[in-house]
Design an enzyme around this catalytic site. Structure first.
Site, PDB file in Angstrom:
ATOM      1  N   HIS A   1      37.942  36.747  33.520  1.00 50.68           N
ATOM      2  CA  HIS A   1      38.046  37.082  34.945  1.00 50.68           C
ATOM      3  C   HIS A   1      38.163  38.594  35.136  1.00 50.68           C
ATOM      4  O   HIS A   1      37.489  39.189  35.986  1.00 50.68           O
ATOM      5  CB  HIS A   1      39.283  36.407  35.553  1.00 50.68           C
ATOM      6  CG  HIS A   1      39.188  34.922  35.656  1.00 50.68           C
ATOM      7  ND1 HIS A   1      38.086  34.274  36.161  1.00 50.68           N
ATOM      8  CD2 HIS A   1      40.084  33.941  35.337  1.00 50.68           C
ATOM      9  CE1 HIS A   1      38.288  32.960  36.147  1.00 50.68           C
ATOM     10  NE2 HIS A   1      39.490  32.737  35.647  1.00 50.68           N
TER      11      HIS A   1
ATOM     12  N   HIS B   1      40.877  33.594  28.532  1.00 48.73           N
ATOM     13  CA  HIS B   1      40.416  33.045  29.817  1.00 48.73           C
ATOM     14  C   HIS B   1      40.578  34.079  30.927  1.00 48.73           C
ATOM     15  O   HIS B   1      39.623  34.369  31.664  1.00 48.73           O
ATOM     16  CB  HIS B   1      41.222  31.787  30.151  1.00 48.73           C
ATOM     17  CG  HIS B   1      40.833  31.148  31.442  1.00 48.73           C
ATOM     18  ND1 HIS B   1      39.916  30.131  31.532  1.00 48.73           N
ATOM     19  CD2 HIS B   1      41.230  31.401  32.722  1.00 48.73           C
ATOM     20  CE1 HIS B   1      39.753  29.780  32.793  1.00 48.73           C
ATOM     21  NE2 HIS B   1      40.553  30.525  33.546  1.00 48.73           N
ATOM     22  N   GLU B   2      41.763  34.649  31.029  1.00 43.06           N
ATOM     23  CA  GLU B   2      42.012  35.630  32.080  1.00 43.06           C
ATOM     24  C   GLU B   2      41.253  36.933  31.821  1.00 43.06           C
ATOM     25  O   GLU B   2      40.875  37.629  32.761  1.00 43.06           O
ATOM     26  CB  GLU B   2      43.513  35.909  32.208  1.00 43.06           C
ATOM     27  CG  GLU B   2      44.358  34.687  32.556  1.00 43.06           C
ATOM     28  CD  GLU B   2      43.905  33.988  33.825  1.00 43.06           C
ATOM     29  OE1 GLU B   2      43.317  34.667  34.702  1.00 43.06           O
ATOM     30  OE2 GLU B   2      44.124  32.766  33.956  1.00 43.06           O
TER      31      GLU B   2
END
Length: 420
Positions: A22, A18-19
């Protein structure tokens, strides 16, 4: 111990990817990412690569990517402050020493008069209090503050989050949940390639050792033509027919090796909620192919996504109680149960959690990625961004409410799994 390891690996992988979404899209947009963190709280492990510090933190409650400009800069230079300057080969400042200047005897010490470390990139000051000559120094695009022995890279405005286009900023935020959906698809794809994928054909899959099917003489690969004279066109037809007749003898007509056989099978009864259904101890048939695995990856991801969104809709409309929600404690307990079934089911559980994480983060709630995307939508409509202080306040309140919800959900989990 195995459950603890499985939980850490699964939860860590979901947060990591998920990170990573980003991070990758922020860097592609030219945004300076100061830190990539798994977990919150005190640092357990950290290392620096290029301009980003990668950390693992104590509390496994999520993660974050700290992008330049999203929060106020931690170090600020004010007029009258005495700092030390170091220069690169082009004569531009590449280090600004904030404190402990005696450890940098080669640095040029000045009393700051004015500075702009975002747009024009300069600093002016006097070399000593008696000096009347104001000097101006150009700041290198790649320059650092040095404070307490640690270097913090200065972020010019063109490297900050706010300087990027609306599309670039939105993509940097949306990429986190997107990566969770991609991860789920990849997991389903790997499962399909390694173990095969379920197909909806009226064929006997793997048989359990002590089920009615194997006791009656059915074999893996048997194609079911009819049950009690009713044509079976799919696996769904077979399951529904068997479930309707617990403890009742059924006449199966199957095709095996080009020949037709008649086999009598009596389904055993099984209690599911308030209903009793019939089972014969056979799994759904599976196939293996690359294209089929790819298709199955998309279908599984879509199906679970649809089911989770439907469940959230029922929660909002009051059809589901908040007591049915699970947090980290509930996920751990469920992981323990799934892990006992084997790596195949554990992998599917990880994919389901990844989809769930992606959907929850896209909810239009403050402090979540979806809440930030709502502010971008407002900016697109009104033609200018919402005041940063007001947006920050909304996210802060939202984060506090989410933490309160987390406490409530965790207490529900403790009561459900450990106090009953």
């Amino acid at each position: 111990m195995n459950t603890i390891i499985a939980f850490i690996v699964i939860f860590g992988a979901l947060v990591f990817f998920h990170e990573l979404g980003h991070l990758v899209f922020a860097k592609r947009a030219g945004i300076m990412c100061r830190e990539f963190a798994i977990g919150f709280g005190p640092k357990i492990l950290s290392f620096r690569k290029n301009e980003t510090v990668y950390t693992i933190r104590l509390l496994p409650l999520g993660g974050f990517v700290r992008m330049a400009g999203e929060d106020p800069e931690m170090i600020e230079i004010k007029p009258g402050q005495v700092v030390g300057l170091k220069f690169d080969q082009d004569g531009k400042v590449n280090r600004i020493i904030i404190n402990n200047k005696d450890q940098h005897p080669d640095a040029k010490s000045i009393e700051v008069e004015q500075s702009d470390l975002e747009h024009q990139m300069f600093i002016t000051g006097y070399e000593s209090m008696m000096d009347e000559q104001l000097e101006r120094f150009e700041i290198s695009e790649e320059s650092y503050f040095v404070m307490d022995g640690e270097e913090v890279q200065i972020a010019p405005y063109n490297r900050q989050f706010a300087s990027k286009t609306l599309g670039q900023r939105a993509m940097a935020i949306f990429a986190g949940p997107l990566m969770n959906f991609i991860l789920a698809f990849v997991i389903f794809l790997v499962i399909g390639l390694a173990a095969g994928y379920s197909i909806d054909k009226p064929i006997m899959g793997e048989l359990t050792k002590d089920g009615s099917a194997i006791k009656s003489g059915l074999q893996t690969g048997d194609k079911v033509q009819t049950i009690d004279g009713s044509a079976m066109k799919s696996w769904t037809d077979v399951v529904k027919t068997i479930q309707k007749h617990p403890e009742e003898e059924l006449s199966f007509k199957v095709e095996r090796d080009g020949k037709t056989k008649d086999i009598s099978v009596t389904p055993e009864s099984k209690k599911v909620g308030n209903e009793t259904i019939g089972i014969i101890g056979v799994y759904q048939p599976v196939e293996k192919s690359v294209l089929g695995a790819v298709k199955n990856g998309f279908v599984e991801t879509y199906t679970f996504t649809k089911e989770i969104i439907t469940g959230l809709g029922k929660l909002i409309t009051g059809q589901f109680s908040i007591k049915m929600l699970s947090g980290p404690v509930g996920i751990y307990a469920s992981t323990d149960q799934v892990a006992q079934s084997g790596i195949y089911y554990l992998a599917k559980w990880a994919a389901l959690l990844s989809i769930n994480l992606g959907i929850v983060n896209l909810l239009p709630l403050p402090a979540l990625d979806g809440g930030r995307l709502v502010f971008f939508l407002v900016e697109a409509v009104r033609g200018k961004p919402v005041d940063r202080q007001k947006e920050g306040l909304v996210h802060f309140i939202g984060f506090a409410l989410l933490m309160l919800l987390m406490l409530v959900v965790t207490w529900n989990d403790i009561q459900r799994f450990f106090l009953q």
